[in-house]
Structures are given as C-alpha cells and as structure tokens.
Design a protein around this motif. Structure first.
Motif, PDB file in Angstrom:
ATOM      1  N   ASP A   1     -94.780 -60.222  58.450  1.00 51.46           N
ATOM      2  CA  ASP A   1     -93.712 -60.839  57.648  1.00 51.46           C
ATOM      3  C   ASP A   1     -94.276 -61.863  56.661  1.00 51.46           C
ATOM      4  O   ASP A   1     -93.732 -62.055  55.572  1.00 51.46           O
TER       5      ASP A   1
ATOM      6  N   GLN B   1     -96.032 -59.414  64.356  1.00 49.65           N
ATOM      7  CA  GLN B   1     -94.856 -59.279  63.480  1.00 49.65           C
ATOM      8  C   GLN B   1     -94.768 -60.467  62.525  1.00 49.65           C
ATOM      9  O   GLN B   1     -94.505 -60.325  61.331  1.00 49.65           O
ATOM     10  N   ARG B   2     -94.985 -61.648  63.067  1.00 50.14           N
ATOM     11  CA  ARG B   2     -94.952 -62.865  62.246  1.00 50.14           C
ATOM     12  C   ARG B   2     -95.956 -62.758  61.093  1.00 50.14           C
ATOM     13  O   ARG B   2     -95.682 -63.149  59.970  1.00 50.14           O
TER      14      ARG B   2
ATOM     15  N   HIS C   1     -86.887 -58.207  59.928  1.00 51.44           N
ATOM     16  CA  HIS C   1     -88.357 -58.207  59.897  1.00 51.44           C
ATOM     17  C   HIS C   1     -88.843 -56.957  59.163  1.00 51.44           C
ATOM     18  O   HIS C   1     -88.093 -55.991  58.989  1.00 51.44           O
ATOM     19  N   TRP C   2     -90.130 -56.970  58.801  1.00 53.06           N
ATOM     20  CA  TRP C   2     -90.738 -55.783  58.210  1.00 53.06           C
ATOM     21  C   TRP C   2     -91.182 -54.837  59.316  1.00 53.06           C
ATOM     22  O   TRP C   2     -91.887 -55.258  60.248  1.00 53.06           O
TER      23      TRP C   2
ATOM     24  N   TRP D   1     -88.622 -53.024  54.924  1.00 54.68           N
ATOM     25  CA  TRP D   1     -87.783 -54.112  55.414  1.00 54.68           C
ATOM     26  C   TRP D   1     -86.692 -53.548  56.325  1.00 54.68           C
ATOM     27  O   TRP D   1     -86.040 -52.570  55.993  1.00 54.68           O
TER      28      TRP D   1
END
Ligand code: BYC
Length: 322
Positions: free
Chosen positions: A238, A234-235, A264-265, A258
């Motif tokens: 993003d 996820q990081r 988060h995306w 988004w």
C-alpha cells in the motif's frame, strides 16, 4: 545456546512478574527473569537481524568505487557505514541476553544462522542502489518501526535509532531512482529493469505467509512482533504503489489492483519456492556473501587481537592504580 541465570530461574516471583510486564505492555530488561524460549527467540531474531545488516553491506559496498559522482559515493559510503553501526547495536542488544558475540559470528560464518534472504541477490547496475534504498530499506522500515515497541528493552531502544537512519536510506534510494527516471531513455530503462528484479524479493523479506510462519504466534503473544508477516507485507504494498506512480516506474505484478472493499491493494502470488531455495543457500549470491564475510573475518583477526591486548593492558593498569 544461552540458558537463564540459575539464580533467576529459582526466583519464584520471576515468571509472574514476566507475565505482568507482557500483559501491561512494559519492557523486559536484561536482569529480569524471562522464559528460556523468550530469550532464545530474541537471540535468534536479533542476531539474524544483526547478520543481515553486516551481510547487507556487501551488495552496496560493491558500488562504492563505481558510484557515478563524488557526492553519490560519499552518500553511499555513509549509508554502508550506518549498516555496520546497526549491526553493532544489534549484536550488543543480543549480548545482553547472554550470548557472546563470537558465538553469533561463528553461527553466521558456519551457515547455522540465517540472514535476510534479500541480500542473496546480485547488484549488477547502479539503479540497484536506488531499488535497494527504496524497496529494501522501505520494507525494512515497515517491518522495523513496530519493533521499536518490542517488549525487550535493549532491542526496542536499538531499533529507534536504526529506524531513523533507515528512513534516510529509503529517501536516498528513492532519489536515485527519481534522478534516473528524469534522465535519459537508457537511464529510465535501467531503473525499471532494476525495480523488476527487486520488487518480489522485497515483498518476500517479510517472511513466509502467516499460515506458514511457525514463530509468529508466540512472538506476537510476547509482544516481540506486533504485526503478522502478511499484514506488514500489505502495508508495504500500500505504501509503495503511490510512490511508484510518482517515480513513473511500473511494479511488475499484473495482479496489482485496488480493492475497494478491503481498502488495500491486492497483489499477486509470490514465488515461495524461490524464497525457500534462497534460505537453503541456493540463491544467486549466498556463497559469494559468506565467502566474503569469512575472508573479512579472517583479515580482521589482528584487529580483534590488538583490541584484546589493549583491554588486558588497561585492566592491568587499573589494577595497579587501585
Ligand atoms: N530471510 O516464523 P517466521 C535490513 C525465516 S535487515 C531469511 O515468520 P519470524 C537491511 C525465519 O527466521 C533485514 N530468513 O519467522 C540491512 C524462520 O527461520 P528460523 C532483516 C527468513 O522470526 C542492510 C523461518 O523463516 N530484518 O533490512 O517470526 C541494508 C520462518 O519464518 C526471512 C530483520 O531481521 C527472510 N526474509 O519472522 C538494508 C528484522 N523471513 O529462524 C536493509 C527483524 C523469515 O526459525 N526480524 N525467515 O530458522 C523479523 O522481523 C522477523 O525475524 C522476520 C521473520 C519477519 C524476518
């Protein structure tokens, strides 16, 4: 497989001391007592990482002679050399756990050890050098910066230097893509086509989803891994969405949007069957990569032999002198 030193196993204070170090988030060093499973986990992860760096030289090595300018060639050569260096620091870190380097090589060459799935994809275009730098090294940074705080001292220290170099690698990849995106229509098409191929495999580098990751819980309890596979993925998503906007490339995921609530995306499902196929040795380039590595190992036999003979000679000289 490696076993702990018997004398240390007998050290009754060892297990409690190990627990204390982990609870206090301090470093475990090679001479400290450690559970066999902790040692095995580290050798597995560090040696796989070392193998990834060494095999990871191939997809880019493929372009050194064909880089579009002398400057691009020099940069790519330096990057591939950095990867060799990363492999060597990591093999050295794994050796401090008692596994000989020859044993790790053997595991790689016989297919017993894994290396990162990402290096089993082909690099047919120059834009792939950009995508590898931007996406693959970008994913590597997300995954590896937390490893600078891994509980095993030699691993954590090796990762500090590796991460500094990875961050340069990512920028050089981004810059290759930026140059292409600012170039001709054909160059823009080449860049986009390459990003289309590397996006999903780069997301899969972080490993299986958390509910299918058998090693994560224990590795996190031992402060080896600091974040779960999905959290790091996820990081990464993003991080790359705004970078893709700057580049002017489209990330090939229709579900990317988004999520205000999560901050988060959201991104679409990944093809985990493909991931499993690659891990099972049936990716685009698995057999090419291993065959080339075996050949390089055989071709290098005389260098290892010469180094061994030289070391023996030095030892004999030192003995005479002392
Ligand atoms: N590819 O329980 P899980 C680089 C395996 S180098 C292949 O989540 P874990 C670069 C996993 O090993 C990139 N196998 O495992 C170099 C396990 O199998 P085993 C390499 C994968 O260890 C040159 C099974 O799946 N980076 O970036 O907790 C140029 C279940 O997974 C992969 C590192 O090695 C994969 N992608 O977490 C440019 C970083 N993912 O071993 C760039 C250090 C999972 O039980 N390693 N598997 O048979 C790690 O951080 C962790 O080992 C992983 C996996 C996140 C990769």
């Amino acid at each position: 497989m490696t076993t702990a030193t018997p004398a240390r196993e007998l050290d009754e204070a060892g297990p409690a001391r190990f627990e204390e170090l982990i609870a206090a988030d301090q470093k475990v060093e090679p001479a400290d007592w450690m559970p066999d499973a902790y040692r095995r986990t580290l050798v597995r992860q560090i040696s796989q990482h070392a193998h990834s760096e060494i095999i990871g030289m191939q997809p880019e090595g493929n372009w050194i002679t064909r880089a579009p300018s002398l400057q691009r060639k020099a940069i790519l050569m330096a990057k591939v050399q950095d990867e060799a260096g990363h492999g060597l620091y990591l093999y050295s870190a794994a050796q401090t756990l008692g596994t000989p380097r020859e044993e790790m090589y053997e595991q790689l060459l016989t297919g017993k050890a894994k290396y990162s799935s990402i290096f089993n994809y082909l690099t047919p275009t120059w834009a792939d050098m950009g995508s590898i730098g931007w996406l693959v090294d970008g994913a590597a940074i997300c995954n590896q910066v937390p490893l600078c705080r891994a509980s095993y001292g030699p691993y954590a220290r090796a990762m500090v230097r590796i991460c500094k170099e990875e961050s340069f690698h990512q920028r050089q990849g981004f810059e290759i893509l930026l140059a292409l995106m600012n170039g001709t229509q054909a160059q823009r098409v080449m860049a986009q086509e390459s990003v289309n191929r590397w996006y999903a495999p780069a997301l899969m580098m972080f490993g299986p989803p958390d509910d299918a990751s058998p090693n994560s819980a224990q590795s996190m309890a031992w402060n080896i891994k600091r974040f779960s596979n999905d959290d790091l993925r996820q990081r990464f998503v993003d991080m790359i969405v705004p970078q893709a906007e700057i580049l002017g490339v489209t990330l090939p995921d229709p579900d990317l949007r988004w999520n205000e609530e999560r901050g988060h995306w959201d991104y679409g499902d990944l093809d985990w069957d493909e991931f499993r196929e690659v891990l099972a040795g049936r990716g685009q380039a698995n057999s090419i990569r291993i065959a080339k590595r075996r050949r390089a190992h055989e071709d290098g036999a005389w260098v290892r032999e010469a180094a061994r003979a030289y070391a023996e000679k030095q030892q004999a000289r030192e003995k005479v002198a002392s």
